[in-house]
Design an enzyme around this catalytic site. Sequence first.
Site, PDB file in Angstrom:
ATOM      1  N   ARG A 124     120.952  41.683  97.806  1.00 26.07           N
ATOM      2  CA  ARG A 124     122.027  40.706  98.077  1.00 26.07           C
ATOM      3  C   ARG A 124     121.562  39.528  98.921  1.00 26.07           C
ATOM      4  NH1 ARG A 124     124.793  45.515  98.880  1.00 26.07           N
ATOM      5  NH2 ARG A 124     126.022  46.089  97.071  1.00 26.07           N
ATOM      6  N   LYS A 146     120.017  25.184  94.289  1.00 24.27           N
ATOM      7  CA  LYS A 146     120.368  25.651  92.938  1.00 24.27           C
ATOM      8  C   LYS A 146     119.204  26.490  92.438  1.00 24.27           C
ATOM      9  CE  LYS A 146     123.448  22.169  90.987  1.00 24.27           C
ATOM     10  NZ  LYS A 146     123.587  21.163  89.916  1.00 24.27           N
ATOM     11  N   GLU A 188     112.398  10.932  88.360  1.00 19.84           N
ATOM     12  CA  GLU A 188     113.485  11.290  89.294  1.00 19.84           C
ATOM     13  C   GLU A 188     113.492  10.334  90.490  1.00 19.84           C
ATOM     14  OE1 GLU A 188     115.805  13.499  88.686  1.00 19.84           O
ATOM     15  OE2 GLU A 188     114.950  14.937  87.258  1.00 19.84           O
ATOM     16  N   LYS A 230     118.608  13.169  98.312  1.00 20.95           N
ATOM     17  CA  LYS A 230     119.049  14.479  97.807  1.00 20.95           C
ATOM     18  C   LYS A 230     119.663  15.290  98.944  1.00 20.95           C
ATOM     19  CE  LYS A 230     119.021  18.053  94.772  1.00 20.95           C
ATOM     20  NZ  LYS A 230     118.385  18.696  93.658  1.00 20.95           N
ATOM     21  N   GLU A 240     128.747  21.021  94.310  1.00 14.61           N
ATOM     22  CA  GLU A 240     129.154  20.093  93.257  1.00 14.61           C
ATOM     23  C   GLU A 240     130.638  20.200  92.957  1.00 14.61           C
ATOM     24  OE1 GLU A 240     126.119  20.245  90.270  1.00 14.61           O
ATOM     25  OE2 GLU A 240     126.948  18.552  89.194  1.00 14.61           O
ATOM     26  N   ARG A 245     127.876  15.103  94.170  1.00 12.54           N
ATOM     27  CA  ARG A 245     126.587  15.549  93.618  1.00 12.54           C
ATOM     28  C   ARG A 245     126.392  15.057  92.175  1.00 12.54           C
ATOM     29  NH1 ARG A 245     123.667  21.302  95.387  1.00 12.54           N
ATOM     30  NH2 ARG A 245     121.814  20.922  94.163  1.00 12.54           N
ATOM     31  N   ASN A 249     123.182  13.221  88.437  1.00 12.46           N
ATOM     32  CA  ASN A 249     123.047  13.443  86.992  1.00 12.46           C
ATOM     33  C   ASN A 249     122.836  12.160  86.207  1.00 12.46           C
ATOM     34  OD1 ASN A 249     123.330  16.157  87.325  1.00 12.46           O
ATOM     35  ND2 ASN A 249     125.539  16.141  87.008  1.00 12.46           N
ATOM     36  N   HIS A 252     121.031  12.101  82.913  1.00 16.33           N
ATOM     37  CA  HIS A 252     120.859  13.492  82.500  1.00 16.33           C
ATOM     38  C   HIS A 252     121.738  13.891  81.315  1.00 16.33           C
ATOM     39  CE1 HIS A 252     118.415  13.660  86.036  1.00 16.33           C
ATOM     40  NE2 HIS A 252     118.181  14.956  85.910  1.00 16.33           N
ATOM     41  N   HIS A 256     119.491  15.489  78.813  1.00 17.75           N
ATOM     42  CA  HIS A 256     119.598  16.916  78.479  1.00 17.75           C
ATOM     43  C   HIS A 256     119.751  17.119  76.975  1.00 17.75           C
ATOM     44  CE1 HIS A 256     120.939  18.324  82.731  1.00 17.75           C
ATOM     45  NE2 HIS A 256     119.634  18.401  82.567  1.00 17.75           N
ATOM     46  N   HIS A 270     111.058  16.940  81.171  1.00 15.46           N
ATOM     47  CA  HIS A 270     112.376  16.609  81.713  1.00 15.46           C
ATOM     48  C   HIS A 270     112.430  15.134  82.130  1.00 15.46           C
ATOM     49  CE1 HIS A 270     116.132  17.135  83.822  1.00 15.46           C
ATOM     50  NE2 HIS A 270     115.594  16.637  84.921  1.00 15.46           N
TER      51      HIS A 270
HETATM   52  N1  LIG Z   1     116.995  23.761  91.033  1.00 17.85           N
HETATM   53  C1  LIG Z   1     117.179  22.493  90.765  1.00 17.85           C
HETATM   54  O1  LIG Z   1     117.969  21.799  91.408  1.00 17.85           O
HETATM   55  C2  LIG Z   1     116.363  21.863  89.681  1.00 17.85           C
HETATM   56  C3  LIG Z   1     116.338  20.473  89.526  1.00 17.85           C
HETATM   57  C4  LIG Z   1     115.496  19.933  88.554  1.00 17.85           C
HETATM   58  C5  LIG Z   1     114.725  20.759  87.753  1.00 17.85           C
HETATM   59  N2  LIG Z   1     114.786  22.109  87.930  1.00 17.85           N
HETATM   60  C6  LIG Z   1     113.951  23.019  87.120  1.00 17.85           C
HETATM   61  O2  LIG Z   1     112.603  22.737  87.424  1.00 17.85           O
HETATM   62  C7  LIG Z   1     111.799  23.115  86.300  1.00 17.85           C
HETATM   63  C8  LIG Z   1     110.803  22.012  86.048  1.00 17.85           C
HETATM   64  O3  LIG Z   1     110.016  21.846  87.206  1.00 17.85           O
HETATM   65  P1  LIG Z   1     108.581  21.132  87.125  1.00 17.85           P
HETATM   66  O4  LIG Z   1     108.715  19.832  86.424  1.00 17.85           O
HETATM   67  O5  LIG Z   1     107.988  21.176  88.477  1.00 17.85           O
HETATM   68  O6  LIG Z   1     107.817  22.063  86.092  1.00 17.85           O
HETATM   69  P2  LIG Z   1     106.783  23.282  86.307  1.00 17.85           P
HETATM   70  O7  LIG Z   1     107.197  24.139  87.413  1.00 17.85           O
HETATM   71  O8  LIG Z   1     106.615  23.885  84.969  1.00 17.85           O
HETATM   72  O9  LIG Z   1     105.460  22.508  86.713  1.00 17.85           O
HETATM   73  C9  LIG Z   1     104.862  21.616  85.803  1.00 17.85           C
HETATM   74  C10 LIG Z   1     103.396  21.960  85.561  1.00 17.85           C
HETATM   75  O10 LIG Z   1     102.650  21.482  86.672  1.00 17.85           O
HETATM   76  C11 LIG Z   1     101.847  22.518  87.220  1.00 17.85           C
HETATM   77  N3  LIG Z   1     101.703  22.240  88.632  1.00 17.85           N
HETATM   78  C12 LIG Z   1     102.647  22.223  89.591  1.00 17.85           C
HETATM   79  N4  LIG Z   1     102.138  21.817  90.747  1.00 17.85           N
HETATM   80  C13 LIG Z   1     100.818  21.575  90.534  1.00 17.85           C
HETATM   81  C14 LIG Z   1      99.764  21.122  91.342  1.00 17.85           C
HETATM   82  N5  LIG Z   1      99.946  20.780  92.628  1.00 17.85           N
HETATM   83  N6  LIG Z   1      98.532  21.022  90.804  1.00 17.85           N
HETATM   84  C15 LIG Z   1      98.329  21.315  89.489  1.00 17.85           C
HETATM   85  N7  LIG Z   1      99.292  21.718  88.676  1.00 17.85           N
HETATM   86  C16 LIG Z   1     100.527  21.856  89.188  1.00 17.85           C
HETATM   87  C17 LIG Z   1     102.589  23.777  86.885  1.00 17.85           C
HETATM   88  O11 LIG Z   1     101.728  24.897  86.911  1.00 17.85           O
HETATM   89  C18 LIG Z   1     103.104  23.451  85.483  1.00 17.85           C
HETATM   90  O12 LIG Z   1     102.104  23.670  84.534  1.00 17.85           O
HETATM   91  C19 LIG Z   1     112.750  23.372  85.157  1.00 17.85           C
HETATM   92  O13 LIG Z   1     112.852  24.757  84.933  1.00 17.85           O
HETATM   93  C20 LIG Z   1     114.074  22.808  85.639  1.00 17.85           C
HETATM   94  O14 LIG Z   1     115.185  23.493  85.115  1.00 17.85           O
HETATM   95  C21 LIG Z   1     115.565  22.672  88.874  1.00 17.85           C
HETATM   96 ZN   LIG Z   2     116.483  15.951  86.678  1.00 18.53          ZN
END
Ligand SMILES: NC(=O)c1ccc[n+]([C@@H]2O[C@H](COP(=O)([O-])OP(=O)(O)OC[C@H]3O[C@@H](n4cnc5c(N)ncnc54)[C@H](O)[C@@H]3O)[C@@H](O)[C@H]2O)c1
Ligand SMILES: [Zn+2]
Length: 368
Positions: A124, A146, A188, A230, A240, A245, A249, A252, A256, A270
Amino acid sequence: MKKVARISVNLKERSYDIFIGFNQLRSLGNFIKKLDLGNHAVIITNPKIKKLYQSKITPGLKKNNNQTTYIEIPDSEKSKSLNCLKSAIGKIVKIDIKTRLFIIALGGGVVGDLGGFIAAVYKRGIPYIQIPTSLLAQVDSSIGGKVAVDLPQGKNLLGAFYQPKMVFCDSSFLQTLNLRQLKTGLAEVIKYGIIADKQLFEFLENNYHKVFKLEKDALNYIINQSAAIKARVVSEDERETKGIRTILNYGHTIGHAIEAACGYEADYTHGEAISIGMVCAAEIAHHLNLCSLKTLGRIESMISIAGLPIHIKNVPLAKIMKTYLHDKKFIRGKNRFVLPTNIGKVEVHENIPENLIKKVVSERIKNK
Ligand SMILES: NC(=O)c1ccc[n+]([C@@H]2O[C@H](COP(=O)([O-])OP(=O)(O)OC[C@H]3O[C@@H](n4cnc5c(N)ncnc54)[C@H](O)[C@@H]3O)[C@@H](O)[C@H]2O)c1
Ligand SMILES: [Zn+2]
């Protein structure tokens, strides 16, 4: 200037700090020690990040008498799954004997979302910290609590709001990030400029080359400004529910739809998808006389000089509109768009005519 900047997320008993610095991993242990989260750090990461950074992360933790266990998940969006969750929790249960565990999510958004979700549901809830390593994670996903895994029926369908105890953001991580991923995070950052920070936008217009050269001051500036926006938005509207918040978007809605139409793999990252979404939303705003042609032009050229797409390639209009309409169901029949009125200012509008959306999207499709 201080070596490590601090930005606070103010959420009463769930408040926490975001620390931002360059090459500061050696001080990580001291920051963690002050939080008194436990004595055993379970570090969720992927094999690539572990190989690159284990030797920099572990010593600081050991110095503070923290035991460390690394749990690796595959480097893919597919890791945000029930299977991965179950397997990671299975490993945690085995080491959870007479010890106080806390989680460290060390990686991009995938690791952050899964690591945070594990922390939210295991017993939990146990404490966790975010150490974001991609630009997207540093300016966006690590902040705001999130956390989620995907289900076969859709992305992030199983999730929670669960705030970390700290976000430790070291911009030197970006030295090993590939260019495409750097650009996806930059999308972003551009978004933050358009929705809330004219100065940040102007900085990017004039200094994008410094960002691509990974100049320390430029990186720290854009991460600071973005994280501050942020943090402010999350502090005002954690779950949200107040409509604040929603401005995050921007770009987005159509973004999306493009991602979903492509099945969330490879074709568009993304950041690439929301880049097109941001241009489309700015065009919609221009058609509705909400923003000038000049503002639309600045948005389009900023995205373009950042090496991000402004056209859709090889995705049929019908497919995008279908996924867009599917999304619409979730907001009770009304569409909702964040529309720029100027650089640094946006408004939320509902019920945008469907034919206008279709026209703007179809004009962005280039099948060559
Ligand atoms: N929680 C939230 O508020 C929120 C907001 C936006 C996106 N997301 C989520 O985030 C995810 C996307 O995140 P992302 O774009 O970071 O993708 P990711 O985590 O897949 O990272 C992208 C790539 O970069 C590599 N990488 C990361 N840091 C590195 C570094 N310092 N050196 C070398 N390689 C590195 C990773 O291994 C991966 O291959 C999605 O699942 C999305 O839904 C969440
Ligand atoms: Zn985004």
